[in-house]
Design a protein around this motif. Structure first.
Motif, PDB file in Angstrom:
ATOM      1  N   LEU A 295       0.806  -1.224   0.108  1.00  0.00           N
ATOM      2  CA  LEU A 295      -0.018   0.060   0.034  1.00  0.00           C
ATOM      3  C   LEU A 295       0.821   1.089   0.134  1.00  0.00           C
ATOM      4  CD1 LEU A 295      -2.900   1.516   0.398  1.00  0.00           C
ATOM      5  CD2 LEU A 295      -2.342   1.243   2.869  1.00  0.00           C
ATOM      6  N   ASN A 296       0.586   2.206  -0.990  1.00  0.00           N
ATOM      7  CA  ASN A 296       1.294   3.380  -1.040  1.00  0.00           C
ATOM      8  C   ASN A 296       0.279   4.682  -0.707  1.00  0.00           C
ATOM      9  OD1 ASN A 296       4.174   3.237  -2.298  1.00  0.00           O
ATOM     10  ND2 ASN A 296       2.709   1.703  -3.211  1.00  0.00           N
ATOM     11  N   ILE A 297       0.603   5.578   0.130  1.00  0.00           N
ATOM     12  CA  ILE A 297      -0.096   6.699   0.373  1.00  0.00           C
ATOM     13  C   ILE A 297       0.680   7.974   0.358  1.00  0.00           C
ATOM     14  CG2 ILE A 297      -1.661   7.908   2.023  1.00  0.00           C
ATOM     15  CD1 ILE A 297      -2.264   5.169   3.333  1.00  0.00           C
ATOM     16  N   LEU A 298       0.310   8.885  -0.373  1.00  0.00           N
ATOM     17  CA  LEU A 298       0.947   9.986  -0.560  1.00  0.00           C
ATOM     18  C   LEU A 298       0.148  11.262   0.010  1.00  0.00           C
ATOM     19  CD1 LEU A 298       3.369  11.752  -1.946  1.00  0.00           C
ATOM     20  CD2 LEU A 298       2.089  12.157  -3.788  1.00  0.00           C
ATOM     21  N   LEU A 299       0.785  11.966   0.926  1.00  0.00           N
ATOM     22  CA  LEU A 299       0.267  12.991   1.365  1.00  0.00           C
ATOM     23  C   LEU A 299       0.695  14.281   0.875  1.00  0.00           C
ATOM     24  CD1 LEU A 299       0.629  12.044   5.392  1.00  0.00           C
ATOM     25  CD2 LEU A 299      -1.255  11.767   3.784  1.00  0.00           C
ATOM     26  N   ASP A 300       0.170  14.440  -0.467  1.00  0.00           N
ATOM     27  CA  ASP A 300       0.943  15.531  -1.191  1.00  0.00           C
ATOM     28  C   ASP A 300       0.182  16.951  -0.849  1.00  0.00           C
ATOM     29  OD1 ASP A 300      -2.005  15.469  -1.809  1.00  0.00           O
ATOM     30  OD2 ASP A 300      -1.350  15.388  -4.125  1.00  0.00           O
ATOM     31  N   GLU A 301      -0.517  17.056   0.400  1.00  0.00           N
ATOM     32  CA  GLU A 301      -0.811  18.528   0.797  1.00  0.00           C
ATOM     33  C   GLU A 301       0.201  19.086   1.774  1.00  0.00           C
ATOM     34  OE1 GLU A 301      -2.656  15.397   3.665  1.00  0.00           O
ATOM     35  OE2 GLU A 301      -2.240  15.627   1.664  1.00  0.00           O
ATOM     36  N   VAL A 302       1.191  18.050   1.993  1.00  0.00           N
ATOM     37  CA  VAL A 302       2.225  18.560   3.128  1.00  0.00           C
ATOM     38  C   VAL A 302       3.405  19.002   2.387  1.00  0.00           C
ATOM     39  CG1 VAL A 302       3.796  17.619   5.084  1.00  0.00           C
ATOM     40  CG2 VAL A 302       1.258  16.848   4.754  1.00  0.00           C
ATOM     41  N   ALA A 303       3.989  20.176   2.415  1.00  0.00           N
ATOM     42  CA  ALA A 303       5.056  20.502   2.021  1.00  0.00           C
ATOM     43  C   ALA A 303       6.228  20.092   2.812  1.00  0.00           C
ATOM     44  CB  ALA A 303       4.939  22.245   1.888  1.00  0.00           C
ATOM     45  N   VAL A 304       7.479  19.781   2.307  1.00  0.00           N
ATOM     46  CA  VAL A 304       8.466  19.136   2.952  1.00  0.00           C
ATOM     47  C   VAL A 304       9.583  20.085   2.494  1.00  0.00           C
ATOM     48  CG1 VAL A 304       9.836  17.265   3.483  1.00  0.00           C
ATOM     49  CG2 VAL A 304       7.377  16.863   2.879  1.00  0.00           C
ATOM     50  N   ASP A 305      10.292  20.647   3.359  1.00  0.00           N
ATOM     51  CA  ASP A 305      11.556  21.604   3.285  1.00  0.00           C
ATOM     52  C   ASP A 305      12.720  20.703   2.336  1.00  0.00           C
ATOM     53  OD1 ASP A 305      14.334  22.583   3.694  1.00  0.00           O
ATOM     54  OD2 ASP A 305      13.097  24.100   4.458  1.00  0.00           O
ATOM     55  N   PRO A 306      13.172  21.018   1.305  1.00  0.00           N
ATOM     56  CA  PRO A 306      14.143  20.371   0.530  1.00  0.00           C
ATOM     57  C   PRO A 306      15.240  19.872   1.371  1.00  0.00           C
ATOM     58  CG  PRO A 306      13.413  22.408  -0.713  1.00  0.00           C
ATOM     59  CD  PRO A 306      12.781  22.698   0.666  1.00  0.00           C
ATOM     60  N   GLN A 307      15.595  20.243   2.434  1.00  0.00           N
ATOM     61  CA  GLN A 307      16.794  19.924   3.278  1.00  0.00           C
ATOM     62  C   GLN A 307      16.347  18.740   3.998  1.00  0.00           C
ATOM     63  OE1 GLN A 307      18.282  22.996   5.927  1.00  0.00           O
ATOM     64  NE2 GLN A 307      19.096  24.116   4.084  1.00  0.00           N
ATOM     65  N   GLU A 308      15.006  18.458   4.127  1.00  0.00           N
ATOM     66  CA  GLU A 308      14.471  17.448   4.452  1.00  0.00           C
ATOM     67  C   GLU A 308      14.153  16.135   3.987  1.00  0.00           C
ATOM     68  OE1 GLU A 308      14.157  16.766   7.954  1.00  0.00           O
ATOM     69  OE2 GLU A 308      14.862  18.822   8.465  1.00  0.00           O
ATOM     70  N   TRP A 309      14.509  16.213   2.410  1.00  0.00           N
ATOM     71  CA  TRP A 309      13.919  15.263   1.294  1.00  0.00           C
ATOM     72  C   TRP A 309      15.083  13.923   1.780  1.00  0.00           C
ATOM     73  CZ3 TRP A 309      13.820  18.565  -3.726  1.00  0.00           C
ATOM     74  CH2 TRP A 309      12.956  19.495  -3.672  1.00  0.00           C
ATOM     75  N   ASP A 310      14.310  12.898   1.559  1.00  0.00           N
ATOM     76  CA  ASP A 310      15.258  11.515   1.910  1.00  0.00           C
ATOM     77  C   ASP A 310      16.218  11.457   0.255  1.00  0.00           C
ATOM     78  OD1 ASP A 310      14.688  10.327   4.176  1.00  0.00           O
ATOM     79  OD2 ASP A 310      12.484  10.168   3.331  1.00  0.00           O
ATOM     80  N   GLN A 311      17.115  11.048   0.516  1.00  0.00           N
ATOM     81  CA  GLN A 311      18.211  11.158  -0.710  1.00  0.00           C
ATOM     82  C   GLN A 311      18.453  10.069  -1.399  1.00  0.00           C
ATOM     83  OE1 GLN A 311      19.839  14.041  -1.543  1.00  0.00           O
ATOM     84  NE2 GLN A 311      18.134  14.797  -0.101  1.00  0.00           N
ATOM     85  N   ALA A 312      17.981   8.924  -0.817  1.00  0.00           N
ATOM     86  CA  ALA A 312      18.082   7.625  -1.745  1.00  0.00           C
ATOM     87  C   ALA A 312      16.883   7.616  -2.688  1.00  0.00           C
ATOM     88  CB  ALA A 312      17.912   6.256  -1.006  1.00  0.00           C
TER      89      ALA A 312
ATOM     90  N   CYS B 111      14.698   4.740   0.894  1.00  0.00           N
ATOM     91  CA  CYS B 111      14.539   3.901  -0.106  1.00  0.00           C
ATOM     92  C   CYS B 111      13.462   2.979   0.231  1.00  0.00           C
ATOM     93  CB  CYS B 111      15.840   3.102  -0.643  1.00  0.00           C
ATOM     94  SG  CYS B 111      15.580   1.986  -2.140  1.00  0.00           S
ATOM     95  N   LEU B 112      12.435   2.691  -0.613  1.00  0.00           N
ATOM     96  CA  LEU B 112      11.199   1.744  -0.253  1.00  0.00           C
ATOM     97  C   LEU B 112      11.442   0.283  -0.519  1.00  0.00           C
ATOM     98  CD1 LEU B 112       8.342   4.148  -1.077  1.00  0.00           C
ATOM     99  CD2 LEU B 112       9.744   4.070   0.914  1.00  0.00           C
ATOM    100  N   GLY B 113      12.156  -0.074  -1.741  1.00  0.00           N
ATOM    101  CA  GLY B 113      12.237  -1.443  -2.200  1.00  0.00           C
ATOM    102  C   GLY B 113      13.602  -1.622  -2.952  1.00  0.00           C
TER     103      GLY B 113
END
Length: 318
Positions: A37-54, A99-101
């Motif tokens: 199952l995949n859920i995207l909370l696209d209403e939440v803005a994530v600061d670029p410094q917090e983006w996961d890198q993998a 990474c997820l998979g």
């Protein structure tokens, strides 16, 4: 106005255990390894410094060895094989960085020594979903029993049916169909189908076999060019597009990114860059953007994330 990064942390603090959290430019991505199952909370803005890198997904060619000789195979023929301990270490890195998979391939991954132990180690030491691609003929009932619990999805290659399959792959088609009964006991599975002038006429029958066997996905792989072959021709491409337009099979129909030209596609995450979505490690330990790339960055003792940083600095398809 989209919620801020503070809201992203607030969302994360309320997420049930068992769901993996990935923070991206698209929002907060939740993933359930057990169910897919995949859920995207696209209403939440994530600061670029917090983006996961993998990257969201990584594929790893464990070995170049294969006991088949399909004429359209693009996998390198140079003898090479990865070290299982290094692979687990790499995947722990990617797991820690969002990474997820992982998808194991080759060559034929069943020829990789200790393949069952590798899947078990990744399943126990990371939060990654484990999948692999195989021709299926080595998946005995006993081996399937050993893999159960460590693998979330299996991809079985089936190019053509009956005489077409046997001419191209040199193995009995009936044996493959029997193997699918065992594969179904491991995890949900899908069928990979290389489309070219020899196989396009078998699409209807192949889907029928896949549905009867219990497959949940049918992946179209338009043949890619190699040193020996030119890849799918335009006449066949047109036939494939018409077939997709006119057919609505009772299972998920997907297409490889490399061959999706002219076919309907659905981007899973709008705005996601290719380098954020996917990467590939070949059997020589070279990190690339895809298995079709001829160049990449060798993964050294600094690890996979360091190699990824170098690859991104080089630019290219990223």
């Amino acid at each position: 106005m989209r919620p801020s990064i503070d809201s992203a942390h607030a969302y994360a603090s309320r997420i049930p255990s068992g769901l993996k959290v990935r923070r991206t430019r698209a929002g907060v991505h939740l993933f359930d390894v057990a169910t897919g199952l995949n859920i995207l909370l696209d209403e939440v803005a994530v600061d670029p410094q917090e983006w996961d890198q993998a990257p969201r997904q990584v594929s790893i060619a464990l070995t170049n060895s294969c006991d088949l000789a399909c004429p359209y195979c693009y996998a390198p023929k140079l003898k090479a094989r990865l070290d299982a301990t290094r692979v687990v270490g790499w995947l722990r890195e990617f797991d820690d960085n969002g990474c997820l998979g992982v998808g194991f391939g080759g060559g034929e991954p069943m020829l990789f020594p200790g393949f069952v132990s590798l899947c078990s180690a990744v399943a126990s030491q990371t939060g990654l979903a484990v999948t692999f691609t195989t021709h299926g003929h080595r998946l005995t009932a006993g081996l399937c029993d050993e893999l159960r619990g460590s693998v979330q999805f299996v991809r079985v290659s089936m190019d053509g049916v009956g005489a077409t399959y046997e001419r191209l792959r040199g193995r009995p088609f009936a044996t493959l169909v029997d193997r699918l009964d065992d594969v179904r006991q491991v995890a949900p599975f899908g069928i990979n189908f290389v489309v070219n002038a020899e196989t396009v006429g078998d699409l209807d029958d192949a889907v029928e076999v896949a549905v009867k066997a219990g497959a949940s996905e049918f992946l179209l792989l338009p043949e890619q060019p190699t040193m020996q072959r030119a890849g799918i021709d335009e006449v066949t491409s047109t036939r494939l597009r018409e077939w997709v337009r006119d057919n609505h099979p009772p299972l998920r129909l997907t297409v490889s990114t490399a061959g999706a030209d002219g076919l309907p596609v659905c981007l899973p995450l709008t705005g996601e860059l290719p380098s954020e979505a996917y990467a590939h490690v070949d059997a020589q330990g070279v990190l690339k953007w895809s298995s079709y790339d001829s160049e990449g960055v060798a993964v050294d003792d600094d690890g996979l994330m360091a190699a990824l940083q170098v690859l991104r600095e080089r630019g290219g398809t990223a």
